[in-house]
Enzyme design. Structure first.
Site, PDB file in Angstrom:
ATOM      1  N   VAL A  58       0.931  -1.150  -0.064  1.00 22.22           N
ATOM      2  CA  VAL A  58      -0.179   0.072   0.320  1.00 22.22           C
ATOM      3  C   VAL A  58       0.706   0.998   0.364  1.00 22.22           C
ATOM      4  O   VAL A  58       2.322   1.166   0.570  1.00 22.22           O
ATOM      5  CB  VAL A  58      -0.809   0.033   1.256  1.00 22.22           C
ATOM      6  CG1 VAL A  58      -1.853   1.735   1.233  1.00 22.22           C
ATOM      7  CG2 VAL A  58      -1.665  -1.176   1.506  1.00 22.22           C
ATOM      8  N   VAL A  85       4.850  -0.847   2.691  1.00 21.89           N
ATOM      9  CA  VAL A  85       4.784   0.368   2.395  1.00 21.89           C
ATOM     10  C   VAL A  85       5.713   0.563   1.133  1.00 21.89           C
ATOM     11  O   VAL A  85       6.409   1.006   1.462  1.00 21.89           O
ATOM     12  CB  VAL A  85       4.681   1.114   3.621  1.00 21.89           C
ATOM     13  CG1 VAL A  85       4.409   2.703   3.463  1.00 21.89           C
ATOM     14  CG2 VAL A  85       4.680   0.721   4.732  1.00 21.89           C
ATOM     15  N   LYS A  86       4.268   1.535   0.465  1.00 24.21           N
ATOM     16  CA  LYS A  86       5.331   1.292  -0.736  1.00 24.21           C
ATOM     17  C   LYS A  86       5.385   2.971  -0.784  1.00 24.21           C
ATOM     18  O   LYS A  86       4.883   3.755  -0.495  1.00 24.21           O
ATOM     19  CB  LYS A  86       4.018   0.938  -1.816  1.00 24.21           C
ATOM     20  CG  LYS A  86       4.033  -0.244  -2.641  1.00 24.21           C
ATOM     21  CD  LYS A  86       3.022  -0.206  -3.280  1.00 24.21           C
ATOM     22  CE  LYS A  86       3.658   0.230  -5.088  1.00 24.21           C
ATOM     23  NZ  LYS A  86       2.960   0.026  -6.254  1.00 24.21           N
ATOM     24  N   VAL A  87       7.024   3.446  -0.634  1.00 27.24           N
ATOM     25  CA  VAL A  87       7.160   4.833  -0.826  1.00 27.24           C
ATOM     26  C   VAL A  87       8.231   5.602  -2.458  1.00 27.24           C
ATOM     27  O   VAL A  87       8.937   4.753  -2.821  1.00 27.24           O
ATOM     28  CB  VAL A  87       7.895   4.555   0.302  1.00 27.24           C
ATOM     29  CG1 VAL A  87       9.227   6.406   0.530  1.00 27.24           C
ATOM     30  CG2 VAL A  87       7.480   4.976   1.458  1.00 27.24           C
TER      31      VAL A  87
END
Ligand code: G3P
Length: 225
Positions: A58, A85-87
């Protein structure tokens, strides 16, 4: 190579899970927007269906590292373990990645168009780096080659980060990365469904059934002949 679904449509996800051996779900803000529903309502539904052991990726939306950290904390709080966690792989993102890594939060570095973005994300401690195959192709470069270069850079530098290739438009792109042994690819349901769409396969299966029914009668199978 892990095979992940790149979609947030729960009906599509359920269909793919029923027929194909997949390892989780990735989303991005554009994919969530397509659902026209509240983001966490959709994401909780996906998590509930795929279970706590499957990967769910996400993306943060904030522009600053501090904001990305707040997004990340909420994402992990809402969706639990095995949430990545997509950054975005930009300077504010690298700052956030290093801080998230110190906190033990798993990061998928995204929006990757160049090997150097991936190298820096890996040094920040990202678990995955996501090059955008088709979008790179559309810029006039070779997306598959970029993904292979990133895979080699990780291995040659002793970095544990895996390639999570994204943005596929056809099965040939996926096949090449599968042969190369990258860590994971995330693919939309429509592309997953064409991976084995082949008239020769369908014809072979139909011929076996036709021949067997010729022997035993119409509709007969090995369970009732
Ligand atoms: O999250 C990145 C990836 O899903 C992009 O795919 O098809 O929008 O280029 P696409």
């Amino acid at each position: 190579m892990k095979l992940i679904i790149d979609d947030a449509n729960i009906d599509q996800i359920k269909t793919i899970y029923e027929y194909y051996p997949v390892d989780g779900v990735t989303t991005n803000p554009t994919i969530l927007a397509k659902s026209k529903r509240a983001p966490y309502e959709v994401l909780r539904e996906i998590r509930g269906f795929i279970g706590g052991q499957a990967e769910l990726h996400v993306q943060v939306v904030a522009r600053t590292a501090a904001g990305m950290m707040e997004d990340a904390h909420r994402i992990v709080k809402e969706l639990g373990e095995n949430t990545f966690v997509k950054v975005p792989s930009v300077p504010e993102g690298f700052k956030a990645m290093m801080a998230l890594n110190r906190e033990g939060i798993a990061v998928t570095a995204t929006a990757i168009y160049t090997p150097m973005q991936a190298f820096l994300a890996a040094k920040c401690g990202a678990a995955y780096a996501a090059p955008y195959i088709n979008r790179i192709d559309n810029m006039g470069y070779n997306g598959i080659q970029v993904a292979k270069n990133i895979h080699d850079i990780f291995r040659n530098n002793g970095l544990k980060t895996q390639v999570l290739a994204a943005s596929f438009k056809n099965s040939q792109q996926l096949l090449e990365l599968c042969e190369y042994g990258v860590g994971a690819s995330t693919v939309s349901p429509d592309v997953i469904q064409v991976l084995v769409k082949n008239q020769a396969i369908d014809s072979a299966v139909e011929a076996f059934i036709h021949d067997f029914e010729g022997l035993t009668g119409s509709g007969k199978t090995m369970s009732d002949c």
